[in-house]
Scaffold this motif. Structure first.
Motif, short mmCIF file in Angstrom:
data_model
loop_
_atom_site.label_atom_id
_atom_site.label_comp_id
_atom_site.label_asym_id
_atom_site.label_seq_id
_atom_site.Cartn_x
_atom_site.Cartn_y
_atom_site.Cartn_z
N LYS A 114 0.83 -1.13 0.04
CA LYS A 114 -0.03 0.14 -0.05
C LYS A 114 0.69 1.32 -0.04
O LYS A 114 0.95 2.32 -0.74
N ASN A 115 1.73 1.35 0.83
CA ASN A 115 2.48 2.58 1.12
C ASN A 115 3.95 2.89 0.27
O ASN A 115 4.27 3.78 -0.08
N ILE A 116 4.46 1.54 -0.25
CA ILE A 116 5.80 1.57 -1.10
C ILE A 116 5.45 1.30 -2.59
O ILE A 116 6.01 1.94 -3.50
N TYR A 117 4.52 0.29 -2.66
CA TYR A 117 4.34 -0.46 -4.07
C TYR A 117 3.10 0.30 -4.95
O TYR A 117 3.08 -0.07 -6.02
N ASN A 118 2.76 0.94 -3.91
CA ASN A 118 1.36 1.80 -4.77
C ASN A 118 0.50 0.67 -5.07
O ASN A 118 -0.25 0.72 -6.34
N ASN A 119 0.41 -0.20 -4.32
CA ASN A 119 -0.85 -1.43 -4.60
C ASN A 119 -0.44 -2.07 -5.73
O ASN A 119 -1.40 -2.67 -6.69
N GLU A 120 0.89 -2.11 -6.34
CA GLU A 120 1.33 -3.13 -7.43
C GLU A 120 1.09 -4.45 -7.33
O GLU A 120 0.61 -5.06 -8.48
N LEU A 121 1.17 -5.03 -6.19
CA LEU A 121 0.78 -6.50 -6.21
C LEU A 121 -0.72 -6.66 -5.99
O LEU A 121 -1.31 -6.12 -5.17
N THR A 122 -1.24 -7.69 -6.39
CA THR A 122 -2.63 -8.04 -6.32
C THR A 122 -2.59 -9.07 -5.28
O THR A 122 -1.83 -9.63 -4.71
N GLU A 123 -3.95 -9.30 -4.87
CA GLU A 123 -4.30 -10.38 -3.75
C GLU A 123 -3.48 -11.56 -4.22
O GLU A 123 -3.09 -12.63 -3.29
N HIS A 124 -3.77 -11.90 -5.36
CA HIS A 124 -3.23 -13.34 -5.81
C HIS A 124 -1.68 -13.28 -5.90
O HIS A 124 -1.22 -14.26 -5.36
N ASP A 125 -0.95 -12.23 -5.95
CA ASP A 125 0.27 -11.95 -5.83
C ASP A 125 0.86 -12.40 -4.50
O ASP A 125 1.50 -12.80 -4.35
N LEU A 126 0.16 -11.74 -3.80
CA LEU A 126 0.50 -11.97 -2.11
C LEU A 126 0.36 -13.14 -1.61
O LEU A 126 1.26 -13.75 -1.09
N ASN A 127 -0.77 -13.88 -2.26
CA ASN A 127 -0.85 -15.20 -1.72
C ASN A 127 0.15 -16.14 -2.29
O ASN A 127 0.32 -17.11 -1.93
N ASN A 128 0.43 -16.06 -3.39
CA ASN A 128 1.43 -16.74 -4.12
C ASN A 128 2.91 -16.84 -3.63
O ASN A 128 3.62 -17.52 -3.70
N LEU A 129 3.07 -15.61 -3.03
CA LEU A 129 4.44 -15.55 -2.11
C LEU A 129 4.41 -16.71 -0.94
O LEU A 129 5.48 -16.98 -0.76
N LYS A 130 3.49 -17.03 -0.52
CA LYS A 130 3.46 -18.11 0.53
C LYS A 130 4.32 -19.23 -0.09
O LYS A 130 4.49 -19.73 1.00
N THR A 131 3.95 -19.50 -1.22
CA THR A 131 4.64 -20.90 -1.67
C THR A 131 6.16 -20.79 -1.69
O THR A 131 6.88 -21.84 -2.01
N ILE A 132 6.73 -19.76 -1.60
CA ILE A 132 8.42 -19.64 -1.58
C ILE A 132 8.93 -19.15 -0.26
O ILE A 132 9.86 -18.66 0.07
N GLU A 133 8.09 -19.02 0.81
CA GLU A 133 8.57 -18.52 2.13
C GLU A 133 9.31 -19.44 2.67
O GLU A 133 9.30 -20.81 2.68
N ASN A 134 10.43 -18.98 3.39
CA ASN A 134 11.42 -19.60 4.30
C ASN A 134 11.99 -20.80 3.62
O ASN A 134 11.85 -21.85 3.97
N TYR A 135 12.42 -20.59 2.37
CA TYR A 135 13.26 -21.69 1.81
C TYR A 135 14.55 -21.27 1.52
O TYR A 135 15.02 -20.18 1.00
N SER A 136 15.62 -22.00 1.65
CA SER A 136 17.06 -21.78 1.18
C SER A 136 17.56 -23.23 0.73
O SER A 136 17.20 -24.32 1.30
N PRO A 137 18.33 -23.26 -0.31
CA PRO A 137 18.94 -24.36 -0.90
C PRO A 137 20.16 -24.88 -0.24
O PRO A 137 20.59 -26.01 -0.73
N ASP A 138 20.55 -24.29 0.74
CA ASP A 138 21.94 -24.61 1.20
C ASP A 138 22.09 -24.26 2.76
O ASP A 138 22.89 -25.11 3.29
N ILE A 139 21.21 -23.44 3.31
CA ILE A 139 21.16 -23.27 4.74
C ILE A 139 20.00 -23.36 5.55
O ILE A 139 18.90 -23.39 4.98
N ASP A 140 20.18 -24.40 6.57
CA ASP A 140 19.11 -24.94 7.16
C ASP A 140 17.93 -23.82 7.67
O ASP A 140 16.84 -23.92 7.81
N ASP A 141 18.68 -22.84 8.38
CA ASP A 141 17.67 -21.98 9.27
C ASP A 141 18.47 -20.52 8.76
O ASP A 141 19.50 -19.88 9.54
N LEU A 142 17.65 -19.72 7.85
CA LEU A 142 18.06 -18.28 7.60
C LEU A 142 17.87 -17.47 8.74
O LEU A 142 18.44 -16.32 8.89
#
Length: 252
Positions: A114-142
């Motif tokens: 709302k304040n920085i992206y000027n609502n560039e991301l849709t609700e669908h975009d925001l929900n899709n981000l959950k699929t890539i949360e908290n993932y690292s290919p080499d470090i167990d706990d970022l």
């Protein structure tokens, strides 16, 4: 952090000691020193981060074919990183990459949208981000481990370029961390999303970048959304070009 925490303390110390300006030196990592011109002290810029990687300075980069377009590390969730991740995801670019992401706070992300992206991301975009949360290919706990002085050499050798998301993105700061020096040490092309003017600063320090291969005008763009979209456009063109090269290679 410097302006909100250290400067008031430093100014109070100057008043107590009653020292002339030339005898008080404030050392920090912000290259944008013009904003300090009226302060009662001398400003010097220090950049210790490159020395964190000195153990890799003689690393022999292997000649091998890359199988991914880019490498993108995102430990801490920051506004510019989340925007970039979402736009990359929307353009199906994350499948051709090695990416890490930390834990995401979606209340903060909604505020950024709302304040920085000027609502560039849709609700669908925001929900899709959950699929890539908290993932690292080499470090167990970022969250617990910050690999600032560590380089996974396999990642650099299996990707064409580094997509560097620096620590900060604001226009009133010019800050370089170890993040930008990792691809330099590994002799890999890079695109950087950070403060406007970072490439210009690197040029002044004697480094060459990659404007003969892609449009680096994003470096002078102060609007975060536009700057990020310019970077995504470069990656889309690069993916198309590398796909053409791979197709040609398969036919030979």
């Amino acid at each position: 952090g410097v302006q909100t925490c250290a400067l008031p303390i430093f100014n109070e110390l100057i008043k107590k000691l009653d020292l002339p300006k030339e005898q008080m030196i404030f050392v920090h990592a912000d290259y944008n020193i013009e904003k300090f011109i009226n302060e009662p002290f001398v400003v010097k810029t220090s950049e210790p981060f490159v020395f964190w990687l000195r153990k890799y300075k003689n690393y022999n980069v292997q000649e091998k074919e890359f199988d991914k377009l880019f490498l993108l590390y995102n430990r801490a969730a920051r506004p510019h990183r989340i925007l970039l991740l979402s736009l990359l995801q929307k353009n199906n670019l994350l499948t051709n990459s090695i990416v890490s992401t930390g834990k995401l706070d979606f209340e903060y992300i909604k505020q950024w949208n709302k304040n920085i992206y000027n609502n560039e991301l849709t609700e669908h975009d925001l929900n899709n981000l959950k699929t890539i949360e908290n993932y690292s290919p080499d470090i167990d706990d970022l969250e617990q481990y910050n690999p600032a002085s560590y380089i996974n050499t396999d990642h650099y050798e299996s990707t064409f370029l580094s997509l560097v998301t620096e620590t900060l993105y604001e226009s009133n700061i010019t800050f370089l961390s170890e993040k930008i020096y990792k691809p330099i040490v590994m002799q890999q092309p890079f695109i950087v999303l950070g403060n406007p003017g970072l490439l210009e600063l690197l040029h002044k320090k004697g480094y060459r970048t990659f404007n003969e291969f892609w449009d680096e005008s994003y470096d002078g763009e102060t609007n975060l959304v536009i700057r990020t979209k310019k970077i995504v456009s470069i990656l889309l063109r690069s993916e198309e070009h590398t796909s053409e090269l791979q197709s040609h290679h398969d036919l030979v």
